[in-house]
Design a protein around this motif. Structure first.
Motif, mmCIF file in Angstrom:
data_model
loop_
_atom_site.group_PDB
_atom_site.id
_atom_site.type_symbol
_atom_site.label_atom_id
_atom_site.label_comp_id
_atom_site.label_asym_id
_atom_site.label_seq_id
_atom_site.Cartn_x
_atom_site.Cartn_y
_atom_site.Cartn_z
ATOM 1 N N LYS A 37 0.804 -1.224 0.000
ATOM 2 C CA LYS A 37 0.000 0.000 0.000
ATOM 3 C C LYS A 37 0.839 1.277 0.000
ATOM 4 O O LYS A 37 0.285 2.374 0.005
ATOM 5 N N TYR A 38 2.147 1.126 0.000
ATOM 6 C CA TYR A 38 3.031 2.292 0.117
ATOM 7 C C TYR A 38 2.726 3.361 -0.930
ATOM 8 O O TYR A 38 2.683 4.555 -0.611
ATOM 9 N N TYR A 87 19.798 10.921 -5.155
ATOM 10 C CA TYR A 87 18.630 11.110 -4.267
ATOM 11 C C TYR A 87 19.023 10.535 -2.900
ATOM 12 O O TYR A 87 18.567 9.478 -2.493
ATOM 13 N N ILE A 88 19.897 11.245 -2.217
ATOM 14 C CA ILE A 88 20.568 10.733 -1.014
ATOM 15 C C ILE A 88 19.605 10.301 0.104
ATOM 16 O O ILE A 88 19.762 9.213 0.667
ATOM 17 N N PRO A 89 18.573 11.111 0.479
ATOM 18 C CA PRO A 89 17.670 10.667 1.550
ATOM 19 C C PRO A 89 17.008 9.325 1.233
ATOM 20 O O PRO A 89 16.928 8.445 2.102
ATOM 21 N N ALA A 90 16.564 9.163 -0.012
ATOM 22 C CA ALA A 90 15.938 7.901 -0.411
ATOM 23 C C ALA A 90 16.947 6.762 -0.391
ATOM 24 O O ALA A 90 16.662 5.662 0.089
ATOM 25 N N VAL A 114 12.285 -2.096 9.852
ATOM 26 C CA VAL A 114 11.911 -1.959 8.440
ATOM 27 C C VAL A 114 10.625 -1.157 8.314
ATOM 28 O O VAL A 114 10.528 -0.226 7.503
ATOM 29 N N ALA A 115 9.648 -1.518 9.132
ATOM 30 C CA ALA A 115 8.346 -0.834 9.074
ATOM 31 C C ALA A 115 8.493 0.653 9.399
ATOM 32 O O ALA A 115 7.860 1.506 8.747
ATOM 33 N N TYR A 116 9.319 0.972 10.377
ATOM 34 C CA TYR A 116 9.510 2.373 10.748
ATOM 35 C C TYR A 116 10.136 3.153 9.602
ATOM 36 O O TYR A 116 9.743 4.298 9.334
ATOM 37 N N ARG A 117 11.084 2.558 8.910
ATOM 38 C CA ARG A 117 11.722 3.254 7.784
ATOM 39 C C ARG A 117 10.771 3.415 6.609
ATOM 40 O O ARG A 117 10.828 4.414 5.887
ATOM 41 N N MET A 118 9.880 2.438 6.418
ATOM 42 C CA MET A 118 8.846 2.592 5.393
ATOM 43 C C MET A 118 7.923 3.758 5.750
ATOM 44 O O MET A 118 7.570 4.582 4.900
ATOM 45 N N TYR A 119 7.555 3.823 7.024
ATOM 46 C CA TYR A 119 6.704 4.917 7.504
ATOM 47 C C TYR A 119 7.412 6.259 7.338
ATOM 48 O O TYR A 119 6.824 7.243 6.862
ATOM 49 N N LEU A 120 8.684 6.310 7.716
ATOM 50 C CA LEU A 120 9.475 7.535 7.621
ATOM 51 C C LEU A 120 9.605 7.987 6.162
ATOM 52 O O LEU A 120 9.491 9.181 5.855
ATOM 53 N N ALA A 121 9.829 7.031 5.271
ATOM 54 C CA ALA A 121 9.951 7.353 3.847
ATOM 55 C C ALA A 121 8.649 7.954 3.317
ATOM 56 O O ALA A 121 8.669 8.955 2.591
ATOM 57 N N ARG A 122 7.534 7.361 3.701
ATOM 58 C CA ARG A 122 6.241 7.864 3.239
ATOM 59 C C ARG A 122 5.965 9.262 3.796
ATOM 60 O O ARG A 122 5.480 10.152 3.080
ATOM 61 N N LYS A 143 7.668 11.785 1.887
ATOM 62 C CA LYS A 143 7.315 11.754 0.455
ATOM 63 C C LYS A 143 8.421 11.204 -0.437
ATOM 64 O O LYS A 143 8.663 11.695 -1.544
ATOM 65 N N VAL A 144 9.112 10.184 0.068
ATOM 66 C CA VAL A 144 10.143 9.516 -0.722
ATOM 67 C C VAL A 144 9.466 8.588 -1.733
ATOM 68 O O VAL A 144 8.618 7.776 -1.362
ATOM 69 N N ILE A 145 9.826 8.735 -2.985
ATOM 70 C CA ILE A 145 9.259 7.876 -4.029
ATOM 71 C C ILE A 145 10.083 6.593 -4.109
ATOM 72 O O ILE A 145 11.289 6.629 -4.360
#
Length: 228
Positions: free
Chosen positions: A46-47, A191-194, A109-117, A120-122
């Motif tokens: 769902k990301y 795209y360093i943050p991503a 892993v889940a926290y980093r997915m949340y942080l990326a979203r 607004k990391v694509i």
């Protein structure tokens, strides 16, 4: 061989009971991790959906993690108290520690997915699909670990057969990890943050597989140390 239970020395009876209880409790922890991995796959799927509530999905994973931590503490207390009467308790303690680390890695892993979203990391579709593939393979490893544990008091031969799947999948995951991480370096070089977040996710996913392999090695020791 004793005729009935009354002829079995109390220490032997107690040791056997401790081991059976330990196996049951550890199987319960593997099922908690399975639930955590299922939710993680849902989060990954769902990301990229605009209206999906990634924060809510992450909260569900956190709740499962908290449940796993509670079980970990309870089982560890039981094993430590039983250490004087059961020969294999130190091995079970190692298994439980590895499983607790897996619980933490899934949450990471889940926290980093949340942080990326949130930032607004694509994340490209192909990368998300690779993440999902790795988690699904780890679910296979976990299921094989659970099956091996369940057969530990029944047949060492069956246990060793189940564990082969754990080790083979770990090798497959390692290959995917190395290949995919190299590709991500190329795609996200500017795209360093991503790049940093995706690198972290890949490394935590690889660590989960390595820890499952460690669990398998501990179970293999238990299987080899007793009669076939």
């Amino acid at each position: 061989m004793p005729e009935d239970a009354s002829d079995v020395p109390m220490s032997e009876e107690s040791s056997a009971l401790v081991e059976i209880t330990a196996i049951e409790e550890i199987v319960n922890i593997t099922r908690i991790i399975h639930d955590e991995l299922v939710e993680l796959v849902e989060m990954m799927k769902k990301y990229s959906e605009e209206n999906s509530d990634i924060g809510k999905l992450y909260e569900r994973i956190r709740n499962i993690k908290n449940k796993g931590e509670e079980n970990y503490l309870r089982v560890m207390q039981y094993l430590v108290k039983s250490s004087e009467i059961a020969l294999y308790v130190p091995i079970y303690i190692n298994i439980v520690r590895h499983l607790d680390r897996i619980i933490q890695q899934v949450d990471a892993v889940a926290y980093r997915m949340y942080l990326a979203r949130e930032n607004k990391v694509i994340i490209e579709k192909g990368v998300l699909e690779t993440f999902i593939k790795l988690v699904e393979l780890e679910k296979t490893q976990l299921e094989s670990v659970e099956e091996a544990l369940s057969k530990l008091k029944v047949s060492s031969k069956i246990v060793l057969e189940k564990l082969e799947r754990v080790f083979n999948v770990e090798e497959e995951i390692d290959t995917i990890f190395r290949k995919s991480l190299f590709e991500v370096y190329g795609k996200y070089a500017g795209y360093i943050p991503a790049l940093l977040l995706l690198k972290d996710i890949f490394e935590h996913l690889e660590e989960i597989s390595d820890l499952l392999k460690n669990v398998g090695e501990e179970i293999r020791y238990l299987a080899l140390s007793r009669k076939p």
